[in-house]
Write a protein that holds these residues in place. Structure first.
Motif: not given
Length: 398
Positions: A140, A143, A154, A156, A220
């Motif tokens: 990540a 967060v 989050v 990514v 994710m």
């Protein structure tokens, strides 16, 4: 009507945010040159002088101010300014930045009848929590927590091979029917894209999604191959942030700290239980070799010196550290270095600004987080009151 004491990076950035929102802002600082520079850019008043002096606070308009925010570089000035504002001017809300753990650990010190500070901001604690969450979520970039930690936002980077890369966002809902998640924002080549159902995610997009804490890893995994959990952590810099991070992680991870000050090394080795404390420079190639930097899962450069942080991170990455996380005070450097050899660059100012804005914006707003170092904000509101008194009750989401 808000008075900000301290025109440094936090005070200046805060003044910028609040002046845009039609607040009456006065900034106080001893540095006349810095005040002049702020005054030419922003629609604010400035007063040159020591923020804790009664005469300076009176000049700044403390008699009828709604709020005092003391963010000078000195804890004692911030504390005394709040005391003076309370005793002489009865300022309703007083916010102060206090760094020293020696003050923060004393119960009852910051109370109405003692040192009257309504909200304490500890940048070191804010930044430590921020880094801890990133270590808990390998891969990540950011967060952020909402709803008391039940929900997380989050960021990514989407990689080739992720199931969702090259697909429309609508596919995520069909692919993961049991997970309630929303993509809140996408940054592509540093430009924001408003996500819609037919938006196609490309490799290297920065994707911000929101989901329940328990579903974060599942979402994710749709955007990138999941990194394995971090086990071996090396921290450069044994200051307040380095020590707090080690203290939090040492019972669940293998932690090493590199600190150049011998006296500080002795203090750290006495205070920490399982952390290995090393005396030396984080930019010393030989020391990194001896400590098997190639086995390190994440190298965290947390000294007070931006150049040392950047150089030690680049060295660690080239010598085999899987990930590097770098603390950078100069905001101009952050965008410059992130995404190359440095995986995550953190600006302590942006982390602190979010927690300050949470307390400044009253009413329905309970949480404000800065996304992508100030490019956007994520705001949590609670629907208090009725349609007359609330900005959100009785309104459509649109």
């Amino acid at each position: 009507k808000i008075i900000i004491l301290g025109a440094g990076q936090v005070g200046g950035t805060l003044a910028e945010h609040l002046a845009r929102e039609e607040n009456d802002i006065t900034v106080v600082d001893t540095d006349s040159e810095r005040l002049r520079e702020l005054h030419t850019r922003l629609d604010i008043r400035t007063v040159a002088g020591a923020g804790s002096y009664p005469i300076v606070l009176r000049q700044a308009g403390c008699e009828d101010a709604d709020m005092l925010i003391a963010v000078t570089n000195t804890d004692e000035v911030n504390m005394i300014a709040c005391q003076v504002a309370h005793t002489l001017f009865r300022t309703p809300t007083k916010i102060a930045r206090v760094r020293a753990t020696a003050y923060l650990t004393r119960k009852g010190l910051f109370a109405h009848e003692a040192v009257p500070i309504d909200v304490l901001i500890s940048p070191e604690q804010v930044v430590t929590d921020h880094i801890r969450r990133l270590i808990e979520h390998p891969g990540a970039l950011q967060v952020l927590e909402f709803a008391g930690g039940l929900v997380q936002l989050v960021a990514v980077k989407a990689f080739y091979g992720g199931p969702l890369v090259g697909q429309e966002l609508g596919f995520l809902r069909r692919h993961m029917p049991s997970v309630d998640t929303r993509v809140a924002a996408i940054y592509r080549r540093n430009r924001p894209i408003i996500p819609r159902g037919d938006t196609v995610i490309e490799a290297d997009d920065e994707v911000f999604f929101i989901a329940a804490r328990r579903d974060i890893r599942a979402v994710m995994s749709e955007l990138r191959r999941l990194d394995r959990d971090f086990r071996r952590i090396m921290i450069a810099g044994g200051g307040n942030i380095g020590e707090r991070l080690a203290e939090h992680l040492e019972h669940s991870h293998q932690v090493k700290i590199i600190e150049h000050n011998l006296e500080r090394c002795t203090q750290l080795s006495e205070r920490l239980d399982r952390t290995v404390v090393l005396h030396g420079s984080a930019t010393a190639k030989r020391l990194l070799e001896e400590e098997n930097i190639e086995d390190c899962d994440i190298f965290c450069a947390l000294t007070n010196d931006d150049e040392v942080n950047i150089m030690s991170s680049m060295l660690a990455k080239r010598m085999g550290a899987k990930k590097v996380l770098t603390l950078i005070n100069n905001a101009a450097y952050v965008d410059l270095v992130q995404g190359g050899e440095i995986d995550i660059a953190i600006s302590p100012q942006q982390a602190t600004i979010g927690s300050l804005l949470t307390h400044v914006r009253r009413g329905d707003i309970v949480n404000v987080h800065s996304l992508r170092r100030g490019a956007a904000e994520a705001i949590e509101a609670i629907a208090h009151g009725d349609t007359q008194s609330s900005k959100v009750v009785g309104r459509t989401i649109g």
